[in-house]
Each structure stands twice: as structure tokens, then as C-alpha cells.
Design a protein around this motif. Structure first.
Motif, PDB file in Angstrom:
ATOM      1  N   GLY A 184       0.831  -1.192   0.000  1.00  0.00           N
ATOM      2  CA  GLY A 184       0.000   0.000   0.000  1.00  0.00           C
ATOM      3  C   GLY A 184       0.867   1.243   0.000  1.00  0.00           C
ATOM      4  N   HIS A 185       0.279   2.393   0.361  1.00  0.00           N
ATOM      5  CA  HIS A 185       1.025   3.647   0.366  1.00  0.00           C
ATOM      6  C   HIS A 185       2.051   3.693   1.498  1.00  0.00           C
ATOM      7  N   ALA A 186       1.618   3.431   2.697  1.00  0.00           N
ATOM      8  CA  ALA A 186       2.509   3.540   3.850  1.00  0.00           C
ATOM      9  C   ALA A 186       2.805   2.184   4.478  1.00  0.00           C
ATOM     10  N   TYR A 187       2.061   1.146   4.100  1.00  0.00           N
ATOM     11  CA  TYR A 187       2.209  -0.169   4.703  1.00  0.00           C
ATOM     12  C   TYR A 187       2.400  -1.238   3.644  1.00  0.00           C
ATOM     13  N   ILE A 188       3.120  -2.292   4.026  1.00  0.00           N
ATOM     14  CA  ILE A 188       3.128  -3.534   3.276  1.00  0.00           C
ATOM     15  C   ILE A 188       2.486  -4.558   4.196  1.00  0.00           C
ATOM     16  N   CYS A 189       1.548  -5.328   3.667  1.00  0.00           N
ATOM     17  CA  CYS A 189       0.911  -6.396   4.432  1.00  0.00           C
ATOM     18  C   CYS A 189       1.526  -7.722   3.972  1.00  0.00           C
ATOM     19  N   TRP A 190       2.058  -8.491   4.904  1.00  0.00           N
ATOM     20  CA  TRP A 190       2.623  -9.810   4.623  1.00  0.00           C
ATOM     21  C   TRP A 190       1.584 -10.835   5.037  1.00  0.00           C
ATOM     22  N   LEU A 191       0.997 -11.525   4.057  1.00  0.00           N
ATOM     23  CA  LEU A 191      -0.134 -12.426   4.276  1.00  0.00           C
ATOM     24  C   LEU A 191       0.310 -13.882   4.196  1.00  0.00           C
ATOM     25  N   SER A 192      -0.102 -14.675   5.172  1.00  0.00           N
ATOM     26  CA  SER A 192       0.126 -16.121   5.139  1.00  0.00           C
ATOM     27  C   SER A 192      -0.990 -16.789   5.919  1.00  0.00           C
ATOM     28  N   LYS A 193      -1.103 -18.123   5.787  1.00  0.00           N
ATOM     29  CA  LYS A 193      -2.167 -18.807   6.526  1.00  0.00           C
ATOM     30  C   LYS A 193      -1.946 -18.736   8.029  1.00  0.00           C
ATOM     31  N   GLU A 194      -0.714 -18.445   8.459  1.00  0.00           N
ATOM     32  CA  GLU A 194      -0.415 -18.285   9.889  1.00  0.00           C
ATOM     33  C   GLU A 194      -0.844 -16.926  10.431  1.00  0.00           C
ATOM     34  N   GLY A 195      -1.030 -15.937   9.568  1.00  0.00           N
ATOM     35  CA  GLY A 195      -1.442 -14.613  10.012  1.00  0.00           C
ATOM     36  C   GLY A 195      -0.988 -13.511   9.071  1.00  0.00           C
ATOM     37  N   VAL A 196      -1.218 -12.295   9.497  1.00  0.00           N
ATOM     38  CA  VAL A 196      -0.869 -11.113   8.704  1.00  0.00           C
ATOM     39  C   VAL A 196       0.011 -10.209   9.562  1.00  0.00           C
ATOM     40  N   VAL A 197       1.128  -9.788   8.997  1.00  0.00           N
ATOM     41  CA  VAL A 197       2.035  -8.855   9.668  1.00  0.00           C
ATOM     42  C   VAL A 197       2.112  -7.609   8.791  1.00  0.00           C
ATOM     43  N   PHE A 198       2.183  -6.465   9.437  1.00  0.00           N
ATOM     44  CA  PHE A 198       2.201  -5.186   8.728  1.00  0.00           C
ATOM     45  C   PHE A 198       3.568  -4.550   8.853  1.00  0.00           C
ATOM     46  N   GLU A 199       4.034  -3.964   7.770  1.00  0.00           N
ATOM     47  CA  GLU A 199       5.324  -3.262   7.771  1.00  0.00           C
ATOM     48  C   GLU A 199       5.060  -1.802   7.430  1.00  0.00           C
ATOM     49  N   PHE A 200       5.227  -0.940   8.424  1.00  0.00           N
ATOM     50  CA  PHE A 200       5.053   0.496   8.227  1.00  0.00           C
ATOM     51  C   PHE A 200       6.322   1.029   7.570  1.00  0.00           C
ATOM     52  N   GLN A 201       6.186   1.689   6.427  1.00  0.00           N
ATOM     53  CA  GLN A 201       7.339   2.090   5.625  1.00  0.00           C
ATOM     54  C   GLN A 201       8.052   3.348   6.112  1.00  0.00           C
TER      55      GLN A 201
ATOM     56  N   GLY B  69      13.485   3.646   9.754  1.00  0.00           N
ATOM     57  CA  GLY B  69      13.216   2.894   8.538  1.00  0.00           C
ATOM     58  C   GLY B  69      11.979   2.022   8.715  1.00  0.00           C
ATOM     59  N   PRO B  70      11.761   1.092   7.779  1.00  0.00           N
ATOM     60  CA  PRO B  70      10.571   0.242   7.863  1.00  0.00           C
ATOM     61  C   PRO B  70      10.506  -0.526   9.184  1.00  0.00           C
ATOM     62  N   GLU B  71       9.294  -0.621   9.753  1.00  0.00           N
ATOM     63  CA  GLU B  71       9.078  -1.314  11.030  1.00  0.00           C
ATOM     64  C   GLU B  71       7.967  -2.334  10.862  1.00  0.00           C
ATOM     65  N   LYS B  72       8.265  -3.603  11.197  1.00  0.00           N
ATOM     66  CA  LYS B  72       7.256  -4.662  11.133  1.00  0.00           C
ATOM     67  C   LYS B  72       6.566  -4.796  12.472  1.00  0.00           C
ATOM     68  N   GLY B  73       5.291  -5.200  12.439  1.00  0.00           N
ATOM     69  CA  GLY B  73       4.560  -5.434  13.677  1.00  0.00           C
ATOM     70  C   GLY B  73       3.084  -5.608  13.430  1.00  0.00           C
ATOM     71  N   GLY B  74       2.333  -5.721  14.510  1.00  0.00           N
ATOM     72  CA  GLY B  74       0.878  -5.761  14.428  1.00  0.00           C
ATOM     73  C   GLY B  74       0.310  -7.030  13.858  1.00  0.00           C
ATOM     74  N   GLU B  75       0.771  -8.193  14.290  1.00  0.00           N
ATOM     75  CA  GLU B  75       0.272  -9.442  13.734  1.00  0.00           C
ATOM     76  C   GLU B  75      -1.161  -9.731  14.169  1.00  0.00           C
ATOM     77  N   VAL B  76      -2.011 -10.078  13.186  1.00  0.00           N
ATOM     78  CA  VAL B  76      -3.395 -10.491  13.416  1.00  0.00           C
ATOM     79  C   VAL B  76      -3.609 -11.795  12.650  1.00  0.00           C
ATOM     80  N   THR B  77      -4.715 -12.470  12.925  1.00  0.00           N
ATOM     81  CA  THR B  77      -4.999 -13.694  12.175  1.00  0.00           C
ATOM     82  C   THR B  77      -5.485 -13.337  10.774  1.00  0.00           C
ATOM     83  N   LEU B  78      -5.347 -14.288   9.874  1.00  0.00           N
ATOM     84  CA  LEU B  78      -5.825 -14.075   8.507  1.00  0.00           C
ATOM     85  C   LEU B  78      -7.341 -13.871   8.512  1.00  0.00           C
ATOM     86  N   GLY B  79      -8.055 -14.597   9.358  1.00  0.00           N
ATOM     87  CA  GLY B  79      -9.507 -14.441   9.460  1.00  0.00           C
ATOM     88  C   GLY B  79      -9.914 -13.056   9.932  1.00  0.00           C
TER      89      GLY B  79
END
Length: 136
Positions: free
Chosen positions: A77-94, A99-109
Motif C-alpha cells: 500500500g502507500h505507507a504499509y506492506i501487508c505480509w499475508l500467510s495462513k499463519e497470520g498477517v504482519v504489517f510493515e510500516f514504511q 526505517g521500515p518497522e514490522k509489527g501488528g500481527e493479526v490472524t488471517l480471518g
């Protein structure tokens, strides 16, 4: 704690002759919106960056593909990258301080429900607020 997900209008922005709805998407409980450090807050920040329904639908397609994928799927996206997997979703704020910071894991559901609800909100020409139960 019973959680809810709410989408509500905030304002309209016009850019290059195109109208964009600015909105608020948040997860909360009976005590109010969930705190700033919550993974839900990060997820909502990333989803709020979706500029239109078409872009959001593309992210949702990737989320459904992640259910059976063997590797992470990237939704940029514009400010975030979403890393999607069946284990969950992690967000990377750009644009983090270091620099870029990963965090905020939620379930895929949880992510799919939030995106689907946000798209329902964006498709509504009257932009009526939506509130749905949100799984913990």
C-alpha cells in the motif's frame, strides 16, 4: 472481552478531480477503542490507507490466496506492506523513525473480516457507519 469492528465516515478529499472518502476503521470493546500499541490499531491503519474499492478487492483476493499459499504474499500500500500467510498477517510500516518497522500481527480471518467490512462501507454511497462483532 467482546470486541467490535467499526467503519465510519470522517471526511471527503478531492485530489486530481477524483473524490476519496477518508474514514475511520477501528477495533474496540465496551471500554472503548483498543489502545495505540494494539495489533488491531496497526491493522486498521493499514486498511485505512486503501484508496478505493478496486485496490481493497485486490488485497482481499491476496488474503484468500494466502489460505493455501506455501509462501507469504505481499500486498503493498502507500505507507504499509501487508505480509499475508495462513499463519497470520504482519504489517510493515514504511515510514518508521528508523526505517521500515514490522509489527501488528493479526490472524488471517481477522484481516479478511476487517477488509470485507471496510469494502462494504466503501461501496455504500451513503457511507453509513458499520459495526460488526470482531473475533479475538
Amino acid at each position: 472481552m467482546n470486541l467490535w469492528l467499526r467503519c465510519q465516515p470522517r471526511s471527503i478529499v478531492v485530489s486530481e478531480g477524483r473524490e476519496y472518502w477518508r474514514s475511520t476503521i477501528e477495533v474496540g470493546s465496551i471500554q472503548g477503542a483498543v489502545g495505540i500499541d494494539s495489533p488491531y490499531k496497526t491493522m486498521c491503519g493499514a486498511i485505512d490507507e486503501f484508496i478505493d474499492v478496486e485496490y481493497g478487492e485486490g488485497v482481499l483476493e491476496k488474503a484468500f490466496a494466502a489460505e493455501t499459499a506455501t509462501e507469504e504474499i505481499e500486498a503493498e500500500g502507500h505507507a504499509y506492506i501487508c505480509w499475508l500467510s495462513k499463519e497470520g498477517v504482519v504489517f510493515e510500516f514504511q515510514y518508521g523513525e528508523n526505517g521500515p518497522e514490522k509489527g501488528g500481527e493479526v490472524t488471517l480471518g481477522q484481516f479478511k473480516l476487517a477488509v470485507q467490512t471496510y469494502l462494504q462501507f466503501l461501496r455504500d454511497p451513503e457511507r453509513k457507519s458499520i459495526e460488526v462483532p470482531f473475533p479475538e
